[in-house]
Scaffold this motif. Structure first.
Motif, PDB file in Angstrom:
ATOM      1  N   MET A   1       0.917  -1.271   0.073  1.00 10.91           N
ATOM      2  CA  MET A   1       0.114   0.021   0.013  1.00 10.91           C
ATOM      3  C   MET A   1       0.810   1.343  -0.256  1.00 10.91           C
ATOM      4  N   LYS A   2       0.611   2.138  -0.846  1.00 11.73           N
ATOM      5  CA  LYS A   2       1.219   3.615  -0.779  1.00 11.73           C
ATOM      6  C   LYS A   2       0.455   4.302  -0.078  1.00 11.73           C
ATOM      7  N   THR A   3       1.121   5.244   0.596  1.00 12.19           N
ATOM      8  CA  THR A   3       0.542   6.362   1.456  1.00 12.19           C
ATOM      9  C   THR A   3       1.021   7.527   1.121  1.00 12.19           C
ATOM     10  N   LEU A   4       0.347   8.619   0.998  1.00 12.83           N
ATOM     11  CA  LEU A   4       0.949   9.936   0.853  1.00 12.83           C
ATOM     12  C   LEU A   4       0.424  10.757   2.059  1.00 12.83           C
ATOM     13  N   VAL A   5       1.183  11.329   2.520  1.00 12.37           N
ATOM     14  CA  VAL A   5       0.973  12.526   3.714  1.00 12.37           C
ATOM     15  C   VAL A   5       1.246  13.894   3.025  1.00 12.37           C
ATOM     16  N   LEU A   6       0.065  14.837   3.054  1.00 11.33           N
ATOM     17  CA  LEU A   6       0.076  15.880   2.685  1.00 11.33           C
ATOM     18  C   LEU A   6      -0.143  16.871   3.660  1.00 11.33           C
ATOM     19  N   GLY A   7       1.062  17.911   3.851  1.00 13.49           N
ATOM     20  CA  GLY A   7       0.928  18.858   4.978  1.00 13.49           C
ATOM     21  C   GLY A   7       0.682  20.272   4.182  1.00 13.49           C
ATOM     22  N   TYR A   8      -0.069  20.988   4.659  1.00 19.64           N
ATOM     23  CA  TYR A   8      -0.232  22.512   3.773  1.00 19.64           C
ATOM     24  C   TYR A   8      -0.464  23.510   4.922  1.00 19.64           C
ATOM     25  N   GLY A   9      -0.276  24.557   4.396  1.00 19.09           N
ATOM     26  CA  GLY A   9      -0.379  25.821   4.890  1.00 19.09           C
ATOM     27  C   GLY A   9       0.647  26.923   4.696  1.00 19.09           C
ATOM     28  N   ASN A  10       0.394  27.880   5.384  1.00 17.51           N
ATOM     29  CA  ASN A  10       1.440  28.931   5.198  1.00 17.51           C
ATOM     30  C   ASN A  10       2.818  28.985   6.444  1.00 17.51           C
ATOM     31  N   ARG A  11       3.622  28.456   6.059  1.00 16.67           N
ATOM     32  CA  ARG A  11       4.736  28.425   7.244  1.00 16.67           C
ATOM     33  C   ARG A  11       5.116  29.752   7.490  1.00 16.67           C
ATOM     34  N   SER A  12       4.862  30.706   6.766  1.00 21.92           N
ATOM     35  CA  SER A  12       5.339  32.200   7.216  1.00 21.92           C
ATOM     36  C   SER A  12       4.655  33.061   8.375  1.00 21.92           C
ATOM     37  N   ARG A  13       3.254  31.801   8.483  1.00 18.96           N
ATOM     38  CA  ARG A  13       2.089  32.446   9.430  1.00 18.96           C
ATOM     39  C   ARG A  13       1.933  31.853  10.743  1.00 18.96           C
ATOM     40  N   THR A  14       3.066  31.584  11.568  1.00 21.39           N
ATOM     41  CA  THR A  14       3.383  30.678  12.675  1.00 21.39           C
ATOM     42  C   THR A  14       2.441  29.475  12.649  1.00 21.39           C
ATOM     43  N   ASP A  15       1.582  29.390  13.365  1.00 16.64           N
ATOM     44  CA  ASP A  15       0.678  28.168  13.335  1.00 16.64           C
ATOM     45  C   ASP A  15       0.325  27.617  12.097  1.00 16.64           C
ATOM     46  N   ASP A  16      -0.111  28.208  11.273  1.00 16.33           N
ATOM     47  CA  ASP A  16      -0.392  27.990   9.933  1.00 16.33           C
ATOM     48  C   ASP A  16       0.503  26.953   9.072  1.00 16.33           C
ATOM     49  N   GLY A  17       1.693  26.985   9.601  1.00 13.49           N
ATOM     50  CA  GLY A  17       2.746  26.026   9.137  1.00 13.49           C
ATOM     51  C   GLY A  17       2.880  24.822   9.962  1.00 13.49           C
ATOM     52  N   VAL A  18       1.804  24.412  10.705  1.00 16.00           N
ATOM     53  CA  VAL A  18       2.020  23.146  11.290  1.00 16.00           C
ATOM     54  C   VAL A  18       1.967  21.974  10.590  1.00 16.00           C
ATOM     55  N   GLY A  19       1.286  22.066   9.234  1.00 13.99           N
ATOM     56  CA  GLY A  19       1.329  20.841   8.633  1.00 13.99           C
ATOM     57  C   GLY A  19       3.099  20.675   7.839  1.00 13.99           C
ATOM     58  N   TRP A  20       3.639  21.793   7.628  1.00 13.93           N
ATOM     59  CA  TRP A  20       4.740  21.640   7.243  1.00 13.93           C
ATOM     60  C   TRP A  20       5.708  20.785   8.270  1.00 13.93           C
ATOM     61  N   PHE A  21       5.685  21.349   9.680  1.00 10.77           N
ATOM     62  CA  PHE A  21       6.248  21.010  10.689  1.00 10.77           C
ATOM     63  C   PHE A  21       5.997  19.409  10.865  1.00 10.77           C
ATOM     64  N   VAL A  22       4.969  18.879  10.717  1.00 14.62           N
ATOM     65  CA  VAL A  22       4.680  17.839  10.878  1.00 14.62           C
ATOM     66  C   VAL A  22       5.326  16.863   9.928  1.00 14.62           C
ATOM     67  N   LEU A  23       5.218  17.148   8.732  1.00 15.32           N
ATOM     68  CA  LEU A  23       5.980  16.476   7.572  1.00 15.32           C
ATOM     69  C   LEU A  23       7.482  16.461   7.797  1.00 15.32           C
ATOM     70  N   GLU A  24       8.061  17.535   8.396  1.00 18.69           N
ATOM     71  CA  GLU A  24       9.510  17.544   8.690  1.00 18.69           C
ATOM     72  C   GLU A  24       9.848  16.434   9.518  1.00 18.69           C
ATOM     73  N   ARG A  25       9.169  16.448  10.590  1.00 15.53           N
ATOM     74  CA  ARG A  25       9.156  15.306  11.657  1.00 15.53           C
ATOM     75  C   ARG A  25       8.934  13.876  11.196  1.00 15.53           C
ATOM     76  N   LEU A  26       8.064  13.814  10.365  1.00 18.60           N
ATOM     77  CA  LEU A  26       7.849  12.412   9.633  1.00 18.60           C
ATOM     78  C   LEU A  26       8.941  12.081   8.813  1.00 18.60           C
TER      79      LEU A  26
END
Length: 159
Positions: free
Chosen positions: A1-26
């Motif tokens: 099974m292939k899984t995609l994790v798609l994090g999105y948001g504006n990483r220049s707007r503090t907490d709106d960048g949380v999707g990017w943060f999660v993907l960096e940790r993954l």
């Protein structure tokens, strides 16, 4: 099974960048059979991308008024017209993938409540703690999925 994790948001707007943060940790975990993708926002082009996966996990920020710190929602394909023409939801993307490519993966959305959407690149402490919890939850989901896949392959091989 292939899984995609798609994090999105504006990483220049503090907490709106949380999707990017999660993907960096993954990314640091080096998970097998998982592709990670980040984006400023969901886009029509993502429909083609997600259509080639079995599962997609979306990660985004939620508004400060969200009743829960972390919300995990099963996403159903469902296209809705929006007042803002350049706005898409995960359900919109699944429906577009089904309509355009005859294939929509199963979907889950993790929404993480943000409290600070001002300009900045650091998450607020509460959002960062929640993001680490989501990383663990996603890691657990992917582990269960891999175990299920291995078990079902073993049953099929014995049949």
């Amino acid at each position: 099974m292939k899984t995609l994790v798609l994090g999105y948001g504006n990483r220049s707007r503090t907490d709106d960048g949380v999707g990017w943060f999660v993907l960096e940790r993954l990314q640091e975990l080096g998970l097998p059979d998982v592709e990670l993708h980040t984006s400023h926002q969901l886009d029509v082009d993502h429909a083609e991308l997600i259509s080639s996966f079995d599962d997609v996990i979306f990660v985004d920020a939620a508004i400060p008024q969200s009743p829960h710190l972390i919300t995990q929602t099963v996403v159903q394909p469902c296209f809705r017209s929006h007042a803002v023409a350049h706005y898409l939801t995960p359900g919109d993307l699944l429906e577009l993938a089904q309509t355009l490519f005859d294939r929509a993966p199963s979907g889950i959305l993790f929404s993480i409540r943000g409290s600070d959407f001002n300009f900045g690149t650091m998450l607020s402490p509460a959002t960062e703690r929640a993001a680490f919890n989501v990383v663990r939850e996603i890691e657990g989901l992917l582990s269960i999925s891999r175990q299920f896949e291995v078990a079902t392959r073993g049953v099929a091989a014995r049949a």
